[in-house]
Each structure stands twice: as C-alpha cells, then as structure tokens.
Design an enzyme around this catalytic site. Sequence first.
Site, PDB file in Angstrom:
ATOM      1  N   ALA A  81       0.806  -1.270  -0.061  1.00  0.00           N
ATOM      2  CA  ALA A  81      -0.101  -0.119  -0.012  1.00  0.00           C
ATOM      3  C   ALA A  81       0.754   1.216   0.175  1.00  0.00           C
ATOM      4  O   ALA A  81       0.444   2.503   0.063  1.00  0.00           O
ATOM      5  CB  ALA A  81      -1.092   0.046   1.237  1.00  0.00           C
ATOM      6  N   VAL A 120       4.729  -9.702   2.869  1.00  0.00           N
ATOM      7  CA  VAL A 120       3.928 -10.615   2.769  1.00  0.00           C
ATOM      8  C   VAL A 120       4.404 -11.877   2.239  1.00  0.00           C
ATOM      9  O   VAL A 120       3.430 -12.974   2.254  1.00  0.00           O
ATOM     10  CB  VAL A 120       2.534 -10.172   1.816  1.00  0.00           C
ATOM     11  CG1 VAL A 120       1.771  -9.084   2.623  1.00  0.00           C
ATOM     12  CG2 VAL A 120       3.104  -9.683   0.513  1.00  0.00           C
ATOM     13  N   ASN A 122      -2.998  -6.890  -2.434  1.00  0.00           N
ATOM     14  CA  ASN A 122      -2.524  -6.205  -3.710  1.00  0.00           C
ATOM     15  C   ASN A 122      -1.357  -6.104  -3.958  1.00  0.00           C
ATOM     16  O   ASN A 122      -0.592  -5.709  -5.098  1.00  0.00           O
ATOM     17  CB  ASN A 122      -3.135  -4.605  -3.242  1.00  0.00           C
ATOM     18  CG  ASN A 122      -2.244  -3.528  -4.289  1.00  0.00           C
ATOM     19  OD1 ASN A 122      -2.633  -3.601  -5.528  1.00  0.00           O
ATOM     20  ND2 ASN A 122      -1.055  -3.017  -3.934  1.00  0.00           N
ATOM     21  N   TYR A 158       4.365 -14.195 -14.082  1.00  0.00           N
ATOM     22  CA  TYR A 158       3.196 -13.138 -13.716  1.00  0.00           C
ATOM     23  C   TYR A 158       1.749 -13.746 -14.031  1.00  0.00           C
ATOM     24  O   TYR A 158       1.021 -13.787 -13.311  1.00  0.00           O
ATOM     25  CB  TYR A 158       3.290 -11.913 -14.262  1.00  0.00           C
ATOM     26  CG  TYR A 158       2.752 -10.781 -13.870  1.00  0.00           C
ATOM     27  CD1 TYR A 158       2.877 -10.112 -12.436  1.00  0.00           C
ATOM     28  CD2 TYR A 158       1.764 -10.256 -14.711  1.00  0.00           C
ATOM     29  CE1 TYR A 158       1.895  -9.196 -12.116  1.00  0.00           C
ATOM     30  CE2 TYR A 158       0.943  -9.117 -14.432  1.00  0.00           C
ATOM     31  CZ  TYR A 158       0.924  -8.575 -12.871  1.00  0.00           C
ATOM     32  OH  TYR A 158       0.224  -7.550 -12.547  1.00  0.00           O
ATOM     33  N   LYS A 192      -1.033 -14.628 -11.504  1.00  0.00           N
ATOM     34  CA  LYS A 192      -2.482 -14.047 -11.535  1.00  0.00           C
ATOM     35  C   LYS A 192      -3.616 -15.173 -12.023  1.00  0.00           C
ATOM     36  O   LYS A 192      -4.795 -14.691 -11.530  1.00  0.00           O
ATOM     37  CB  LYS A 192      -2.336 -12.927 -12.624  1.00  0.00           C
ATOM     38  CG  LYS A 192      -1.540 -11.859 -12.069  1.00  0.00           C
ATOM     39  CD  LYS A 192      -1.632 -11.378 -10.745  1.00  0.00           C
ATOM     40  CE  LYS A 192      -1.022  -9.960 -10.326  1.00  0.00           C
ATOM     41  NZ  LYS A 192      -1.121  -9.479  -8.979  1.00  0.00           N
ATOM     42  N   ILE A 213      -2.866  -0.060 -16.041  1.00  0.00           N
ATOM     43  CA  ILE A 213      -2.979   1.143 -15.124  1.00  0.00           C
ATOM     44  C   ILE A 213      -1.618   1.991 -14.835  1.00  0.00           C
ATOM     45  O   ILE A 213      -0.397   1.308 -14.663  1.00  0.00           O
ATOM     46  CB  ILE A 213      -3.334   0.670 -13.704  1.00  0.00           C
ATOM     47  CG1 ILE A 213      -4.794  -0.270 -13.892  1.00  0.00           C
ATOM     48  CG2 ILE A 213      -3.596   1.818 -12.933  1.00  0.00           C
ATOM     49  CD1 ILE A 213      -5.656   0.215 -14.452  1.00  0.00           C
ATOM     50  N   THR A 240     -14.165 -12.869 -10.652  1.00  0.00           N
ATOM     51  CA  THR A 240     -13.121 -11.806 -11.083  1.00  0.00           C
ATOM     52  C   THR A 240     -13.512 -10.840 -11.918  1.00  0.00           C
ATOM     53  O   THR A 240     -14.204 -11.191 -12.938  1.00  0.00           O
ATOM     54  CB  THR A 240     -11.917 -12.738 -12.017  1.00  0.00           C
ATOM     55  OG1 THR A 240     -11.516 -13.671 -10.963  1.00  0.00           O
ATOM     56  CG2 THR A 240     -11.002 -11.856 -12.333  1.00  0.00           C
TER      57      THR A 240
HETATM   58  P1  NDP Z   1       3.543  -0.968  -7.634  1.00  0.00           P
HETATM   59  O1  NDP Z   1       4.683  -1.575  -8.015  1.00  0.00           O
HETATM   60  O2  NDP Z   1       2.985   0.454  -7.796  1.00  0.00           O
HETATM   61  O3  NDP Z   1       3.179  -1.253  -5.970  1.00  0.00           O
HETATM   62  C1  NDP Z   1       3.047  -2.370  -5.424  1.00  0.00           C
HETATM   63  C2  NDP Z   1       3.712  -2.453  -4.046  1.00  0.00           C
HETATM   64  O4  NDP Z   1       3.799  -3.379  -3.498  1.00  0.00           O
HETATM   65  C3  NDP Z   1       4.943  -1.563  -4.090  1.00  0.00           C
HETATM   66  O5  NDP Z   1       4.877  -0.608  -3.008  1.00  0.00           O
HETATM   67  C4  NDP Z   1       5.668  -2.835  -3.550  1.00  0.00           C
HETATM   68  O6  NDP Z   1       7.118  -2.367  -2.741  1.00  0.00           O
HETATM   69  C5  NDP Z   1       5.188  -3.750  -2.603  1.00  0.00           C
HETATM   70  N1  NDP Z   1       5.390  -4.921  -2.414  1.00  0.00           N
HETATM   71  C6  NDP Z   1       6.178  -5.750  -3.395  1.00  0.00           C
HETATM   72  N2  NDP Z   1       6.546  -7.130  -2.955  1.00  0.00           N
HETATM   73  C7  NDP Z   1       5.934  -6.734  -1.594  1.00  0.00           C
HETATM   74  C8  NDP Z   1       6.189  -7.738  -0.769  1.00  0.00           C
HETATM   75  N3  NDP Z   1       6.786  -8.813  -0.632  1.00  0.00           N
HETATM   76  N4  NDP Z   1       5.461  -7.449   0.534  1.00  0.00           N
HETATM   77  C9  NDP Z   1       4.850  -6.227   0.656  1.00  0.00           C
HETATM   78  N5  NDP Z   1       4.645  -5.332   0.061  1.00  0.00           N
HETATM   79  C10 NDP Z   1       5.511  -5.776  -1.246  1.00  0.00           C
HETATM   80  O7  NDP Z   1       2.316  -1.774  -8.293  1.00  0.00           O
HETATM   81  P2  NDP Z   1       0.953  -1.375  -8.823  1.00  0.00           P
HETATM   82  O8  NDP Z   1       0.076  -0.367  -8.051  1.00  0.00           O
HETATM   83  O9  NDP Z   1       0.805  -1.261 -10.395  1.00  0.00           O
HETATM   84  O10 NDP Z   1       0.216  -2.900  -8.906  1.00  0.00           O
HETATM   85  C11 NDP Z   1      -0.574  -3.477  -7.724  1.00  0.00           C
HETATM   86  C12 NDP Z   1      -1.227  -4.787  -8.113  1.00  0.00           C
HETATM   87  O11 NDP Z   1      -1.833  -4.747  -8.880  1.00  0.00           O
HETATM   88  C13 NDP Z   1      -0.254  -5.728  -8.175  1.00  0.00           C
HETATM   89  O12 NDP Z   1      -0.457  -7.119  -7.440  1.00  0.00           O
HETATM   90  C14 NDP Z   1      -0.360  -5.718  -9.639  1.00  0.00           C
HETATM   91  O13 NDP Z   1       0.301  -7.020  -9.991  1.00  0.00           O
HETATM   92  C15 NDP Z   1      -1.655  -5.480  -9.837  1.00  0.00           C
HETATM   93  N6  NDP Z   1      -1.967  -5.254 -11.238  1.00  0.00           N
HETATM   94  C16 NDP Z   1      -1.398  -4.023 -11.778  1.00  0.00           C
HETATM   95  C17 NDP Z   1      -1.372  -3.699 -13.144  1.00  0.00           C
HETATM   96  C18 NDP Z   1      -1.168  -2.053 -13.617  1.00  0.00           C
HETATM   97  O14 NDP Z   1      -1.141  -1.958 -14.903  1.00  0.00           O
HETATM   98  N7  NDP Z   1      -0.415  -1.599 -12.850  1.00  0.00           N
HETATM   99  C19 NDP Z   1      -2.269  -4.532 -13.875  1.00  0.00           C
HETATM  100  C20 NDP Z   1      -3.011  -5.611 -13.547  1.00  0.00           C
HETATM  101  C21 NDP Z   1      -2.637  -5.867 -12.112  1.00  0.00           C
HETATM  102  P3  NDP Z   1       8.392  -2.213  -3.700  1.00  0.00           P
HETATM  103  O15 NDP Z   1       7.922  -0.996  -4.649  1.00  0.00           O
HETATM  104  O16 NDP Z   1       9.305  -1.841  -2.241  1.00  0.00           O
HETATM  105  O17 NDP Z   1       8.620  -3.233  -4.496  1.00  0.00           O
END
Ligand code: NDP
Length: 232
Positions: free
Chosen positions: A13, A48, A70, A134, A138, A167, A224
């Site tokens: 988050a 996580v 997320n 990935y 997913k 996104i 979904t």
């Molecule tokens: P971001 O990379 O912007 O944010 C993801 C966050 O998760 C980062 O703050 C990251 O930290 C954190 N994170 C990574 N690994 C861990 C961990 N082991 N424990 C806790 N936190 C962790 O991603 P988005 O906001 O773009 O994506 C959010 C979700 O939506 C993801 O599951 C992604 O796969 C999914 N999604 C996104 C899409 C897109 O187009 N953006 C499309 C489809 C799905 P750090 O930066 O330090 O790694």
Amino acid sequence: MRFEGRTAVVTGAAQGIGAATAELLRAQGANVVALDLKAGDGVVACDVTDKAQVDEVFAGIGRIDILVNNAGITRDNLLFKMPYDEWTAVLQTNLTSMFLCCQAAQRYMVKARYGRIVNLSSRSALGARGQANYAAAKAGVQGLTATLAIELGPYDITVNAVAPGYIATAMTAATAERVGSSPEEHQALAAERTPLRRVGRPEEVAAVIAFLASDEASYVSGQTLYVNGGAR
Ligand code: NDP
C-alpha cells in the site's frame, strides 16, 4: 462513510493501486492498516511472502473485516531465458502471499462471521508474452479466489478478484523502461489497443475494490472483475 467501524488491511500500500485503495477506504471511514515492504508514512513493514511476519503482523492487528491482497511484482522475461529465481519470486509475491494473508485473516473473519477479501489478479492471467511467471500467478489468484469463496462463504466472507488492464503506476513505468520506452510512449501504445482509448488510473481500480469490499456487494463472491477499459 460506508466503512465506518471496519478495519481494513491493504498490502503493497505504499504506492500505486494499493495506496489509492488505502486512501479511498480511509476516506470512507475504515480504520486502514497499510502494509508494504518498508515502513513509511502511515505504512507498517510486512513482507507478505514471509509467513512468520504475516502471522505476527496480522495477530497484532487483531480484528480484520476487509483484506485487500494487492502486493505484487513483475520480473518479465521470455521462457527460454527466465531465471528460476524470477519464476519463484513472482509466484511467491503475487500468489503465495495471498495464501498466507488469507489464512492469517480468516482466523479473525471466521470467528466474527464476517469478511471481505479482494485479491489483485490481472488481465495478464489470460496470457501475456514475457510474463509466464506473472500470468501463471495471476491465473492462480483467480483459482484461489473461486476456491476460498466456496470455503469461506458459510461464514459470510466474500472473496473476489479484480483484474486490471494497463494502469499507470510505477509497475508499468518499470515495464516501459525495460522495453526502452518512456512511460508516456508506452501508455500511448496501450491506449491505442484499449476501447476506451486511454490507460487506467489507480483510483479507478480502487473504486472497484472498494465496491467489492463494501456491504453493497454482499451477494457477490468468487468473481473476477476485469477493470481494463473494455479490452477483450
Ligand atoms: P506498484 O509496483 O506500484 O506497487 C506494488 C507495491 O507492493 C509496492 O509498494 C511494492 O514495494 C509492494 N510489494 C512488493 N513486494 C512486496 C512484499 N513482498 N510485501 C509487501 N509489499 C510488497 O504496483 P501497482 O500498484 O501497479 O500494482 C498493484 C497490484 O495490481 C499488483 O498486484 C499488480 O500485479 C496488480 N496489477 C497492476 C497492473 C498495472 O497495470 N499497474 C495491471 C494488473 C494488475 P516495492 O516498491 O518496495 O517493491
């Protein structure tokens, strides 16, 4: 204030879709516990993928009404050159983490006979070049979601997934960089392929997550929902 009195946990988050979701749930009355790899402004540290950390942090929170799984990463590569550790890292972070967090949260939700779980899948679950890890994770999220909806339904716990298309976040900016493009060029290409002719914003995914986490969605479970501007 549809989340007044509810406690929500949002993983990953610190930025992107997770940050937008935490902000929206908080604005609508929830007590939000935001988790990410590193502690920060209003964010609690919790990796996580680490069962011990998840169990400890979730036990410390106690009451959990809403869980938004997320946190996610990409490590894109074509199959023939994908290192084994990139396969396992993506499976661990995008799928195994959800097993751990759902297992930890259901301890409280089952006792309370109430819960809302929303898992982040992706359009890539349908297949995406360079994303064997990935896409598999997913797609796994969708199977996990459908199964937990069956197992937890008798306790008034709903479990749904949201599958975003493109996104604009740090994740897609990193993908652009990897293919030698600027975020703007990369987004423009994705927009051309999208019926709505633009890419999505984190807030647009957060709004759908909030709906599924709310009591308005009380009879929706095991689904979904694609949030992808109309792409087929
Ligand atoms: P971001 O990379 O912007 O944010 C993801 C966050 O998760 C980062 O703050 C990251 O930290 C954190 N994170 C990574 N690994 C861990 C961990 N082991 N424990 C806790 N936190 C962790 O991603 P988005 O906001 O773009 O994506 C959010 C979700 O939506 C993801 O599951 C992604 O796969 C999914 N999604 C996104 C899409 C897109 O187009 N953006 C499309 C489809 C799905 P750090 O930066 O330090 O790694």
